[in-house]
Design a protein around this motif. Structure first.
Motif, PDB file in Angstrom:
ATOM      1  N   TYR A 195       0.865  -1.189   0.000  1.00  0.00           N
ATOM      2  CA  TYR A 195       0.000   0.000   0.000  1.00  0.00           C
ATOM      3  C   TYR A 195       0.900   1.237   0.000  1.00  0.00           C
ATOM      4  CZ  TYR A 195      -3.367  -3.521   1.475  1.00  0.00           C
ATOM      5  OH  TYR A 195      -4.150  -4.654   1.552  1.00  0.00           O
ATOM      6  N   ARG A 300      -0.677   0.385  -5.479  1.00  0.00           N
ATOM      7  CA  ARG A 300      -0.989  -1.029  -5.335  1.00  0.00           C
ATOM      8  C   ARG A 300      -1.347  -1.655  -6.674  1.00  0.00           C
ATOM      9  NH1 ARG A 300      -2.052  -4.630  -1.419  1.00  0.00           N
ATOM     10  NH2 ARG A 300      -3.375  -6.415  -1.984  1.00  0.00           N
ATOM     11  N   LYS A 301      -2.010  -0.893  -7.532  1.00  0.00           N
ATOM     12  CA  LYS A 301      -2.440  -1.412  -8.821  1.00  0.00           C
ATOM     13  C   LYS A 301      -1.263  -1.614  -9.783  1.00  0.00           C
ATOM     14  CE  LYS A 301      -5.853  -0.558 -12.455  1.00  0.00           C
ATOM     15  NZ  LYS A 301      -6.526  -1.858 -12.234  1.00  0.00           N
ATOM     16  N   ASP A 320      -5.089   3.271  -3.437  1.00  0.00           N
ATOM     17  CA  ASP A 320      -4.641   1.967  -2.953  1.00  0.00           C
ATOM     18  C   ASP A 320      -5.804   1.152  -2.395  1.00  0.00           C
ATOM     19  OD1 ASP A 320      -2.008   2.091  -3.688  1.00  0.00           O
ATOM     20  OD2 ASP A 320      -1.221   2.508  -1.679  1.00  0.00           O
ATOM     21  N   ALA A 323      -8.007  -0.077  -5.249  1.00  0.00           N
ATOM     22  CA  ALA A 323      -7.343  -1.176  -5.957  1.00  0.00           C
ATOM     23  C   ALA A 323      -7.519  -2.486  -5.198  1.00  0.00           C
ATOM     24  CB  ALA A 323      -5.868  -0.860  -6.152  1.00  0.00           C
ATOM     25  N   LEU A 324      -7.405  -2.430  -3.868  1.00  0.00           N
ATOM     26  CA  LEU A 324      -7.633  -3.623  -3.051  1.00  0.00           C
ATOM     27  C   LEU A 324      -9.076  -4.100  -3.191  1.00  0.00           C
ATOM     28  CD1 LEU A 324      -6.862  -5.673  -0.841  1.00  0.00           C
ATOM     29  CD2 LEU A 324      -7.450  -3.905   0.850  1.00  0.00           C
ATOM     30  N   ASP A 326     -11.042  -3.742  -5.597  1.00  0.00           N
ATOM     31  CA  ASP A 326     -11.295  -4.203  -6.962  1.00  0.00           C
ATOM     32  C   ASP A 326     -10.659  -5.558  -7.255  1.00  0.00           C
ATOM     33  OD1 ASP A 326     -12.553  -3.442  -9.480  1.00  0.00           O
ATOM     34  OD2 ASP A 326     -10.539  -3.269 -10.310  1.00  0.00           O
ATOM     35  N   GLU A 327      -9.877  -6.064  -6.316  1.00  0.00           N
ATOM     36  CA  GLU A 327      -9.201  -7.345  -6.537  1.00  0.00           C
ATOM     37  C   GLU A 327     -10.120  -8.547  -6.337  1.00  0.00           C
ATOM     38  OE1 GLU A 327      -5.796  -7.223  -3.993  1.00  0.00           O
ATOM     39  OE2 GLU A 327      -4.857  -5.569  -5.112  1.00  0.00           O
ATOM     40  N   GLU A 328     -11.275  -8.341  -5.738  1.00  0.00           N
ATOM     41  CA  GLU A 328     -12.218  -9.435  -5.584  1.00  0.00           C
ATOM     42  C   GLU A 328     -13.500  -9.121  -6.356  1.00  0.00           C
ATOM     43  OE1 GLU A 328     -13.297  -9.972  -1.511  1.00  0.00           O
ATOM     44  OE2 GLU A 328     -13.920  -7.896  -1.213  1.00  0.00           O
ATOM     45  N   GLU A 329     -14.245 -10.162  -6.694  1.00  0.00           N
ATOM     46  CA  GLU A 329     -15.494  -9.978  -7.436  1.00  0.00           C
ATOM     47  C   GLU A 329     -16.515  -9.313  -6.527  1.00  0.00           C
ATOM     48  OE1 GLU A 329     -16.908 -13.538  -9.222  1.00  0.00           O
ATOM     49  OE2 GLU A 329     -15.027 -13.980 -10.262  1.00  0.00           O
ATOM     50  N   ASN A 420     -12.690  -3.924 -12.364  1.00  0.00           N
ATOM     51  CA  ASN A 420     -13.297  -5.249 -12.398  1.00  0.00           C
ATOM     52  C   ASN A 420     -14.682  -5.331 -11.767  1.00  0.00           C
ATOM     53  OD1 ASN A 420     -10.881  -6.333 -13.551  1.00  0.00           O
ATOM     54  ND2 ASN A 420      -9.957  -6.294 -11.518  1.00  0.00           N
ATOM     55  N   THR A 421     -14.993  -4.408 -10.867  1.00  0.00           N
ATOM     56  CA  THR A 421     -16.275  -4.480 -10.170  1.00  0.00           C
ATOM     57  C   THR A 421     -17.434  -4.231 -11.118  1.00  0.00           C
ATOM     58  OG1 THR A 421     -17.489  -3.699  -8.223  1.00  0.00           O
ATOM     59  CG2 THR A 421     -16.349  -2.037  -9.530  1.00  0.00           C
TER      60      THR A 421
END
Length: 462
Positions: A195, A300-301, A320, A323-324, A326-329, A420-421
């Motif tokens: 981060y 982070r991205k 940051d 980005a975190l 957005d890393e999960e669905e 991604n979201t």
């Protein structure tokens, strides 16, 4: 039940409040005791918006209260006009005998008008209660009032008593009280866990920066993530603010406070969703290791970010955290931040701009905001302004070149970190009331969260 309400089935005698429009005044006066009607006419009561008239009874008691709503079709009538009543009435028990309009909003207005921030002063003693109408959802209304009060208390608390650690403690209590799972990433661990922007902004303070992260709800339910800007004080960094701009910077964690308020509403209502709350909590200070204009940091991205101005720190810590998220669905990511003065220039303190590519979400939110008295306004993510964030030495500059479209370009910067979201919403809130209004004293304020709660409640009902 909150102390300024009495249960709907109370048998204690309550003084009636007749809330009346100017158009319906004659009819109301005709229905009252003749002496009460004569008193109102003698006092020149015209039912102007917010006007209060105490009708005397026997032994110096108040027999009734007349409360003006103004013209029936007045679009400028404050949503929480009834918030003027608590400060205008003597101690006692009251009931809304007549009211033209949304009764739930009227009762919530009463509650919000009872708010006092008295942490640093001797509390004023007042025994004032309103009988909860039987047709109002008392549990939800008290939850709404409690969430707003929590937001106000957090924003109103000065930075000497509310830094990153204290904000984290408030988040922990909220998560723990509702059965959530809580963790923090603190200080140098921000670099270890990737981060870098959160660490860069908070490195100059003696109060360690951190990322607050808690989850709640069924892991298999649709995922909703709330991200709140938690800058507990903003000096502007090396691009130091003038004193007039720094005076209210205790409220620069207003996004985090509002995210916590919305999380509280979601958890208390037990909505069927998987909630995640992310708050980058920092203090933007000045010291020998402060980040500088012209510095370049990774994010982070993976995007490199050129620092154009250290006083635009909020979007860096949000980047940051987004980005975190957005890393999960995720079905929906909402970020809230006291981000730009440009938003206030464009829309003023009462009307926060919101940004989203999701037309359905924007329409639902606008409708909800109007119905619950929580105004907002959709602004465009105008793609042609994205080039204003160009950098010759990094992937992106975090501020735009020139002074135009500051709120839009800030939103466009954040949009680069959410790909991604399914749906993303950014709210550029003020979180402050600069001039007293009914139900809204000067100070910290909840914005957009009641409208968002209405949307989430309809999409993920308990």
């Amino acid at each position: 039940m909150l102390s300024f309400f009495a249960p709907s089935d109370t048998t204690d005698p309550a003084c009636p409040i007749h809330a009346v429009t100017a158009d319906g005044l004659e009819e109301t006066l005709a229905a009252l005791d003749p002496e009460a009607g004569a008193w109102a006419k003698a006092c020149g009561f015209k039912a102007d918006a917010g006007a209060v008239l105490l009708v005397p009874g026997d032994e110096k008691a108040v027999a009734a209260v007349l409360f003006g709503l103004g013209k029936a079709d007045d679009p400028a009538r404050p949503a929480f006009l009834t918030g003027r009543l608590p400060a205008s009435l003597p101690d006692g028990l009251y009931r809304l005998a007549t009211f033209e309009g949304d009764l739930s909003l009227a009762v919530l207005g009463w509650a919000l008008g009872c708010y006092r921030f008295e942490r640093y002063v001797k509390p004023k003693e007042k025994s004032l209660r309103l009988v909860m109408p039987s047709t109002v959802d008392a549990k939800e209304l008290e939850s709404l009032a409690g969430a707003v009060f929590m937001v106000r208390d957090l924003v109103n608390t000065p930075a000497n008593d509310l830094g990153p650690a204290e904000l984290a403690a408030a988040a922990f209590r909220l998560a723990n009280d509702n059965g959530g799972h809580y963790r923090e990433v603190v200080g140098e661990d921000l670099l270890t866990e990737n981060y870098p922007l959160i660490h860069a902004v908070g490195a100059a303070s003696s109060r360690a920066p951190r990322l607050i992260d808690f989850t709640w709800g069924d892991e298999t339910a649709p995922k909703v993530t709330l991200v709140g800007k938690g800058v507990c004080f903003d000096t502007g960094g090396l691009n130091i603010k003038p004193d007039s701009s720094m005076l209210l910077m205790k409220k620069d964690m207003g996004g985090a406070a509002n995210v916590l308020g919305l999380a509280r509403l979601i958890m208390e209502a037990k909505l069927k969703l998987r909630l995640r709350v992310l708050i980058p909590a920092v203090e933007n200070s000045i010291s020998g290791n402060a980040f500088r204009p012209g510095d370049i940091f990774p994010s982070r991205k993976g995007l490199t970010v050129e620092i154009g101005n250290t006083d635009a720190e909020g979007r860096l810590v949000l980047a940051d955290a987004l980005a975190l998220a957005d890393e999960e669905e995720t079905d929906l990511i909402v970020d809230m931040a006291t981000l730009t003065g440009a938003a206030r220039v464009a829309l003023g303190p009462d009307l926060p701009p919101v940004y989203t590519h999701d037309d359905t979400l924007a329409a639902d939110l606008a409708s909800a905001g109007e119905s619950v008295g929580d105004p907002l306004w959709r602004m465009p993510l105008w793609a042609q302004y994205d080039k204003l964030l160009a950098s010759k030495v990094a992937d992106v500059n975090h501020i735009s070149s020139g002074g135009f479209a500051g709120s839009i370009t800030a939103a466009l910067f954040l949009a680069r970190f959410v790909e991604n979201t399914k749906s993303w919403l950014h709210a550029d809130i003020f979180a402050w009331v600069p001039a007293e209004k009914p139900g809204q004293p000067v100070g910290g304020e909840a914005q957009v969260i009641r409208a968002l709660f209405e949307v989430l409640k309809s999409r993920y009902p308990a």
